[in-house]
Design a protein around this motif. Sequence first.
Motif, mmCIF file in Angstrom:
data_model
loop_
_atom_site.group_PDB
_atom_site.id
_atom_site.type_symbol
_atom_site.label_atom_id
_atom_site.label_comp_id
_atom_site.label_asym_id
_atom_site.label_seq_id
_atom_site.Cartn_x
_atom_site.Cartn_y
_atom_site.Cartn_z
ATOM 1 N N LEU A 12 0.880 -1.220 0.125
ATOM 2 C CA LEU A 12 0.072 0.076 -0.086
ATOM 3 C C LEU A 12 0.881 1.285 -0.061
ATOM 4 O O LEU A 12 0.601 2.481 -0.584
ATOM 5 N N TRP A 13 1.957 1.298 0.622
ATOM 6 C CA TRP A 13 2.709 2.524 0.849
ATOM 7 C C TRP A 13 3.469 2.792 -0.475
ATOM 8 O O TRP A 13 3.638 4.045 -0.926
ATOM 9 N N VAL A 14 3.492 1.748 -1.466
ATOM 10 C CA VAL A 14 3.946 2.214 -3.098
ATOM 11 C C VAL A 14 2.895 3.159 -3.556
ATOM 12 O O VAL A 14 2.945 3.855 -4.448
ATOM 13 N N TRP A 15 1.567 2.524 -3.473
ATOM 14 C CA TRP A 15 0.525 3.485 -4.050
ATOM 15 C C TRP A 15 0.305 4.783 -3.523
ATOM 16 O O TRP A 15 -0.012 5.966 -4.139
ATOM 17 N N LEU A 16 0.629 4.950 -2.139
ATOM 18 C CA LEU A 16 0.217 6.171 -1.502
ATOM 19 C C LEU A 16 1.485 7.113 -1.499
ATOM 20 O O LEU A 16 1.253 8.283 -1.514
ATOM 21 N N PHE A 17 2.693 6.678 -1.707
ATOM 22 C CA PHE A 17 3.758 7.419 -1.629
ATOM 23 C C PHE A 17 4.705 7.520 -2.783
ATOM 24 O O PHE A 17 5.180 8.420 -3.327
ATOM 25 N N ILE A 18 4.960 6.314 -3.394
ATOM 26 C CA ILE A 18 5.891 6.285 -4.394
ATOM 27 C C ILE A 18 5.566 6.622 -5.717
ATOM 28 O O ILE A 18 5.953 7.667 -6.504
ATOM 29 N N PHE A 19 4.220 6.264 -5.989
ATOM 30 C CA PHE A 19 3.757 6.796 -7.321
ATOM 31 C C PHE A 19 3.563 8.427 -7.353
ATOM 32 O O PHE A 19 3.592 8.907 -8.423
ATOM 33 N N PRO A 20 2.629 8.606 -6.201
ATOM 34 C CA PRO A 20 2.529 10.258 -6.341
ATOM 35 C C PRO A 20 3.738 11.078 -6.543
ATOM 36 O O PRO A 20 3.985 12.114 -7.219
ATOM 37 N N THR A 21 4.921 10.462 -5.864
ATOM 38 C CA THR A 21 6.327 10.964 -5.888
ATOM 39 C C THR A 21 6.692 11.014 -7.538
ATOM 40 O O THR A 21 7.632 11.913 -7.768
ATOM 41 N N ILE A 22 6.728 10.080 -7.944
ATOM 42 C CA ILE A 22 6.990 9.969 -9.343
ATOM 43 C C ILE A 22 6.330 10.663 -10.269
ATOM 44 O O ILE A 22 6.814 11.310 -11.033
ATOM 45 N N LEU A 23 5.190 11.107 -9.901
ATOM 46 C CA LEU A 23 4.122 11.808 -10.831
ATOM 47 C C LEU A 23 4.816 13.272 -10.528
ATOM 48 O O LEU A 23 4.674 14.090 -11.507
ATOM 49 N N ALA A 24 5.109 13.712 -9.315
ATOM 50 C CA ALA A 24 5.595 14.847 -9.043
ATOM 51 C C ALA A 24 7.060 15.142 -9.961
ATOM 52 O O ALA A 24 7.326 16.115 -10.427
ATOM 53 N N VAL A 25 8.038 14.080 -9.973
ATOM 54 C CA VAL A 25 9.011 14.127 -10.574
ATOM 55 C C VAL A 25 8.586 14.328 -12.140
ATOM 56 O O VAL A 25 9.638 14.944 -12.777
ATOM 57 N N PHE A 26 7.749 13.875 -12.674
ATOM 58 C CA PHE A 26 7.361 13.771 -14.059
ATOM 59 C C PHE A 26 6.922 15.166 -14.176
ATOM 60 O O PHE A 26 7.103 15.679 -15.439
ATOM 61 N N CYS A 27 6.190 15.799 -13.576
ATOM 62 C CA CYS A 27 5.966 17.271 -13.517
ATOM 63 C C CYS A 27 6.966 18.102 -13.539
ATOM 64 O O CYS A 27 6.892 19.141 -14.087
ATOM 65 N N LEU A 28 7.973 17.827 -12.990
ATOM 66 C CA LEU A 28 9.215 18.716 -12.629
ATOM 67 C C LEU A 28 9.916 18.486 -13.954
ATOM 68 O O LEU A 28 10.643 19.684 -14.527
ATOM 69 N N ILE A 29 9.973 17.395 -14.679
ATOM 70 C CA ILE A 29 11.091 17.028 -15.746
ATOM 71 C C ILE A 29 10.262 17.744 -17.009
ATOM 72 O O ILE A 29 10.613 18.221 -18.000
#
Length: 237
Positions: A12-29
């Motif tokens: 569950l922590w992957v869905w709650l923390f890792i995927f949103p962080t990856i989305l944030a990095v995508f928005c940054l790049i």
Amino acid sequence: MRDWQPFLGLPLWVWLFIFPTILAVFCLIYRDPAERLLRPVWRVLDRIYLGAGVAASCFMVTILLLIVAQMIMRWSSLTFPGATEYAGYAMAATSFLALAHALTRGAHIRVSIFLNMNKFLGFWLDALAMWIAAVTATYFARYAIKTNIMSEMLNDRTQGTDFVPEWLLSFFAMFANSPSKWGQIWAETGSDWVYTPVWLPQLPMSIGTVLLAVAIWDYLTRLLVHRESSIISEAVE
């Protein structure tokens, strides 16, 4: 109940923390593709935040009405069982449902002394602070939902004098069961009033914390795409 049980094969922590962080990095790049992808989502979320704010204001008016009703009952030498508890539930609903809307309107206290030093440093400090706040809010939201689940499992009931109709509990039970069970739920529903289950007043807490977590992740992506904060305080003159 395991703390971080798997969901669709992933913890569950992957869905709650890792995927949103990856989305944030995508928005940054990839700012432009991210904006095209997320702009419709932003519009929908803005309406949801506004709706939650309207619901919070309705609960605030409910507090006023309960207080006035209690005053009238006292003047009439009558009693209003559970009025204090109902007002407390409405106050909790007001506070939690307003969290996301207040964030989008810049009503939360934000210490910006370091953000104003220069634009480059302010952007990265703001992004880091938003990411930490998003992780913290998500953690809080997850345990708020777990509190709801535990209260329902234990059949925890209020210790006050407040009651709710059985049909109201059946209405919320529909959302936790498949449509094939709805007929059975309503067939077993009586017309009695029962002690308030604790999970019922806890629902606005769970909804409000989830919306707050979503709002912080949302505004983090907007910050990374636009390179400036979308949280602007409303001027009061």
